[in-house]
Design a protein around this motif. Structure first.
Motif, PDB file in Angstrom:
ATOM      1  N   ALA A 182       0.861  -1.182   0.000  1.00 45.83           N
ATOM      2  CA  ALA A 182       0.000   0.000   0.000  1.00 45.83           C
ATOM      3  C   ALA A 182       0.897   1.230   0.000  1.00 45.83           C
ATOM      4  O   ALA A 182       2.122   1.122   0.138  1.00 45.83           O
ATOM      5  CB  ALA A 182      -0.912  -0.001   1.219  1.00 45.83           C
ATOM      6  N   SER A 183       0.279   2.395  -0.128  1.00 47.26           N
ATOM      7  CA  SER A 183       1.051   3.636  -0.169  1.00 47.26           C
ATOM      8  C   SER A 183       1.601   3.986   1.213  1.00 47.26           C
ATOM      9  O   SER A 183       1.070   3.539   2.232  1.00 47.26           O
ATOM     10  CB  SER A 183       0.171   4.780  -0.683  1.00 47.26           C
ATOM     11  N   PRO A 184       2.652   4.805   1.257  1.00 43.00           N
ATOM     12  CA  PRO A 184       3.206   5.227   2.547  1.00 43.00           C
ATOM     13  C   PRO A 184       2.187   6.025   3.358  1.00 43.00           C
ATOM     14  O   PRO A 184       1.339   6.718   2.804  1.00 43.00           O
ATOM     15  CB  PRO A 184       4.395   6.105   2.138  1.00 43.00           C
ATOM     16  N   GLY A 185       2.282   5.903   4.679  1.00 41.83           N
ATOM     17  CA  GLY A 185       1.477   6.726   5.559  1.00 41.83           C
ATOM     18  C   GLY A 185       0.195   6.099   6.069  1.00 41.83           C
ATOM     19  O   GLY A 185      -0.423   6.620   6.997  1.00 41.83           O
ATOM     20  N   GLY A 186      -0.232   4.988   5.478  1.00 37.19           N
ATOM     21  CA  GLY A 186      -1.462   4.337   5.914  1.00 37.19           C
ATOM     22  C   GLY A 186      -1.235   3.404   7.083  1.00 37.19           C
ATOM     23  O   GLY A 186      -0.142   3.326   7.655  1.00 37.19           O
ATOM     24  N   GLY A 187      -2.286   2.653   7.439  1.00 33.84           N
ATOM     25  CA  GLY A 187      -2.209   1.779   8.603  1.00 33.84           C
ATOM     26  C   GLY A 187      -1.198   0.668   8.463  1.00 33.84           C
ATOM     27  O   GLY A 187      -0.453   0.367   9.406  1.00 33.84           O
ATOM     28  N   TRP A 188      -1.153   0.017   7.284  1.00 31.62           N
ATOM     29  CA  TRP A 188      -0.170  -1.057   7.086  1.00 31.62           C
ATOM     30  C   TRP A 188       1.245  -0.499   7.146  1.00 31.62           C
ATOM     31  O   TRP A 188       2.136  -1.104   7.748  1.00 31.62           O
ATOM     32  CB  TRP A 188      -0.383  -1.736   5.731  1.00 31.62           C
ATOM     33  N   ASP A 189       1.443   0.658   6.534  1.00 32.98           N
ATOM     34  CA  ASP A 189       2.775   1.270   6.510  1.00 32.98           C
ATOM     35  C   ASP A 189       3.212   1.666   7.920  1.00 32.98           C
ATOM     36  O   ASP A 189       4.354   1.406   8.325  1.00 32.98           O
ATOM     37  CB  ASP A 189       2.746   2.498   5.595  1.00 32.98           C
ATOM     38  N   THR A 190       2.301   2.254   8.677  1.00 34.74           N
ATOM     39  CA  THR A 190       2.626   2.647  10.051  1.00 34.74           C
ATOM     40  C   THR A 190       2.990   1.437  10.901  1.00 34.74           C
ATOM     41  O   THR A 190       3.962   1.465  11.666  1.00 34.74           O
ATOM     42  CB  THR A 190       1.431   3.388  10.682  1.00 34.74           C
ATOM     43  N   THR A 191       2.211   0.365  10.756  1.00 32.23           N
ATOM     44  CA  THR A 191       2.489  -0.842  11.534  1.00 32.23           C
ATOM     45  C   THR A 191       3.823  -1.453  11.147  1.00 32.23           C
ATOM     46  O   THR A 191       4.605  -1.874  12.015  1.00 32.23           O
ATOM     47  CB  THR A 191       1.365  -1.877  11.343  1.00 32.23           C
ATOM     48  N   ALA A 192       4.108  -1.503   9.849  1.00 28.07           N
ATOM     49  CA  ALA A 192       5.373  -2.082   9.376  1.00 28.07           C
ATOM     50  C   ALA A 192       6.566  -1.277   9.875  1.00 28.07           C
ATOM     51  O   ALA A 192       7.568  -1.848  10.329  1.00 28.07           O
ATOM     52  CB  ALA A 192       5.379  -2.157   7.856  1.00 28.07           C
ATOM     53  N   ARG A 193       6.477   0.026   9.796  1.00 26.26           N
ATOM     54  CA  ARG A 193       7.620   0.856  10.207  1.00 26.26           C
ATOM     55  C   ARG A 193       7.785   0.871  11.727  1.00 26.26           C
ATOM     56  O   ARG A 193       8.901   1.023  12.228  1.00 26.26           O
ATOM     57  CB  ARG A 193       7.486   2.262   9.610  1.00 26.26           C
ATOM     58  N   THR A 194       6.701   0.696  12.446  1.00 28.05           N
ATOM     59  CA  THR A 194       6.810   0.531  13.892  1.00 28.05           C
ATOM     60  C   THR A 194       7.503  -0.786  14.224  1.00 28.05           C
ATOM     61  O   THR A 194       8.394  -0.844  15.083  1.00 28.05           O
ATOM     62  CB  THR A 194       5.415   0.567  14.544  1.00 28.05           C
ATOM     63  N   LEU A 195       7.096  -1.861  13.537  1.00 22.30           N
ATOM     64  CA  LEU A 195       7.739  -3.157  13.748  1.00 22.30           C
ATOM     65  C   LEU A 195       9.206  -3.110  13.338  1.00 22.30           C
ATOM     66  O   LEU A 195      10.068  -3.686  14.022  1.00 22.30           O
ATOM     67  CB  LEU A 195       7.007  -4.238  12.949  1.00 22.30           C
ATOM     68  N   GLN A 196       9.514  -2.429  12.249  1.00 21.68           N
ATOM     69  CA  GLN A 196      10.907  -2.253  11.820  1.00 21.68           C
ATOM     70  C   GLN A 196      11.741  -1.639  12.940  1.00 21.68           C
ATOM     71  O   GLN A 196      12.828  -2.132  13.281  1.00 21.68           O
ATOM     72  CB  GLN A 196      10.950  -1.344  10.590  1.00 21.68           C
ATOM     73  N   GLN A 246      15.606  -1.868  17.427  1.00 23.32           N
ATOM     74  CA  GLN A 246      15.895  -1.365  18.775  1.00 23.32           C
ATOM     75  C   GLN A 246      16.081  -2.506  19.770  1.00 23.32           C
ATOM     76  O   GLN A 246      16.927  -2.440  20.666  1.00 23.32           O
ATOM     77  CB  GLN A 246      14.762  -0.450  19.246  1.00 23.32           C
ATOM     78  N   ALA A 247      15.260  -3.564  19.604  1.00 27.48           N
ATOM     79  CA  ALA A 247      15.331  -4.683  20.538  1.00 27.48           C
ATOM     80  C   ALA A 247      16.462  -5.652  20.204  1.00 27.48           C
ATOM     81  O   ALA A 247      16.696  -6.615  20.942  1.00 27.48           O
ATOM     82  CB  ALA A 247      13.997  -5.433  20.547  1.00 27.48           C
ATOM     83  N   GLY A 248      17.171  -5.407  19.093  1.00 29.94           N
ATOM     84  CA  GLY A 248      18.285  -6.271  18.723  1.00 29.94           C
ATOM     85  C   GLY A 248      17.867  -7.592  18.136  1.00 29.94           C
ATOM     86  O   GLY A 248      18.660  -8.532  18.079  1.00 29.94           O
ATOM     87  N   VAL A 249      16.620  -7.702  17.670  1.00 31.85           N
ATOM     88  CA  VAL A 249      16.144  -8.958  17.093  1.00 31.85           C
ATOM     89  C   VAL A 249      16.786  -9.210  15.737  1.00 31.85           C
ATOM     90  O   VAL A 249      17.100 -10.344  15.380  1.00 31.85           O
ATOM     91  CB  VAL A 249      14.607  -8.935  16.975  1.00 31.85           C
ATOM     92  N   ALA A 250      16.975  -8.163  14.950  1.00 33.03           N
ATOM     93  CA  ALA A 250      17.690  -8.246  13.674  1.00 33.03           C
ATOM     94  C   ALA A 250      18.460  -6.954  13.481  1.00 33.03           C
ATOM     95  O   ALA A 250      18.066  -5.895  13.990  1.00 33.03           O
ATOM     96  CB  ALA A 250      16.729  -8.484  12.508  1.00 33.03           C
ATOM     97  N   ARG A 251      19.539  -7.036  12.732  1.00 36.45           N
ATOM     98  CA  ARG A 251      20.436  -5.890  12.604  1.00 36.45           C
ATOM     99  C   ARG A 251      19.897  -4.840  11.648  1.00 36.45           C
ATOM    100  O   ARG A 251      20.036  -3.635  11.877  1.00 36.45           O
ATOM    101  CB  ARG A 251      21.801  -6.380  12.112  1.00 36.45           C
TER     102      ARG A 251
END
Length: 327
Positions: free
Chosen positions: A43-57, A62-67
């Motif tokens: 989907a386009s940047p800025g929507g709900g999927w994008d927000t969730t993905a970038r939060t998970l990123q 930050q948690a050191g799960v992946a570099r």
């Protein structure tokens, strides 16, 4: 650090001979190496999927799960263009964000790729839907709005997101509960919450349906009036707005989001992705993200999530048929 997490970070000490391969986008240098992860947002940047993905990123890093986690967007057709691309991928270090909207879009866009063609990894979060009207609207509660809506469905336009998505599903279910023929609902789809918000503020529509993230701030400020939220409990973002059930209509909808991966991957590769997402979910950083965004924790993984998806496909297909979007 868990054993599974150590395997994700193994790529950081990969042999020099593999370094050139590691520089190629989408290449997994060795089985179980998820130190470099890609995440598609269909989907386009800025929507709900994008927000969730970038939060998970951010949480994963930050948690050191992946570099390193790369998020990229593939827009179009309610996410089904990205779904089709995922089905052609061979990268085990690729996740795709998706959600309830895509379940309906597969049918409304007559997608040749189904959710059963790719690999379920995890359901992450649920979000409350919010039904609103302009501040100048004569309706102060959902019952009053529904009474007027039932008298003139065609003359009562309702703004929401893409056709066949969560917002239209909610409109159809509420119409059914109120004794309104869902086929008569005048639903106007917009590409995002910002566009539907503009239509509401301009009094171009009678009501709007979207996530609390899109309309919550305007309800709090008084720019819009909140009539009801769609989940079983009230939302912490708009605590004074009652649920649809409290308002007298037996309807509950949670706009969930989750992750899928490529088809045909090995059980070990799937389990590695599930373990990575589990580690992110269990982190303090993710707990903080849930709180800050007002998200519900609906976490489930693997086969359990796959069974849930199959049930959702059946449920959504029935709803879309009843409201006349698919034959």
């Amino acid at each position: 650090m868990s054993l599974s997490r150590r395997s994700f970070l193994a790529g950081a000490v990969a042999a020099p001979a593999l370094a050139a391969l590691a520089g190629c986008a989408g290449t997994v240098v060795q089985p179980g190496d998820l130190s470099r992860l890609r995440m598609m947002v269909p989907a386009s940047p800025g929507g709900g999927w994008d927000t969730t993905a970038r939060t998970l990123q951010r949480v994963i890093q930050q948690a050191g799960v992946a570099r390193n986690v790369q998020v990229f967007n593939v827009e179009g057709a309610g996410g089904t263009i990205g779904l089709g691309q995922l089905a052609r991928e061979d990268d085990d270090a690729l996740l795709m964000m998706m959600g309830l909207v895509m379940v309906g879009a597969v049918d409304t866009n007559d997608s040749s790729t189904r959710l059963s063609d790719v690999t379920p990894i995890a359901q992450l979060i649920g979000e409350t839907e919010l039904i609103v009207v302009p501040a100048e609207s004569p309706y102060d509660d959902l019952a009053a709005f529904v009474e007027a809506w039932a008298a003139d469905p065609r003359g009562t336009p309702i703004a929401g997101g893409s056709a066949g998505g969560t917002d239209q599903i909610l409109a159809g279910l509420l119409a059914q509960a109120a004794g309104i023929d869902p086929v008569q609902v005048n639903y106007i789809p917009y590409s995002g919450g910002g566009e539907s918000l503009a239509a509401l503020l301009g009094n171009q529509v009678a009501a709007g349906i979207s996530g609390t993230a899109d309309y919550g701030e305007q309800v709090t400020s008084g720019t819009l009036k909140g009539l009801a939220v769609s989940t079983a409990e009230r939302s912490g973002q708009v605590p004074d707005v009652p649920t649809i059930v409290e308002s007298g209509f037996d309807v509950e909808v949670t706009n969930w989001r989750g992750l899928m991966a490529r088809p045909g991957m090995s059980d070990d590769a799937r389990d590695d992705l599930i373990a990575l997402v589990q580690d992110a979910h269990d982190s303090d950083e993710w707990a903080e993200a849930l709180e800050n965004n007002g998200w519900l924790d609906t976490f489930q993984t693997g086969d359990e999530y796959g069974d849930f998806l199959a049930e959702e496909e059946t449920r959504v297909r029935q709803i879309l048929t009843e409201i006349g979007l698919i034959p």
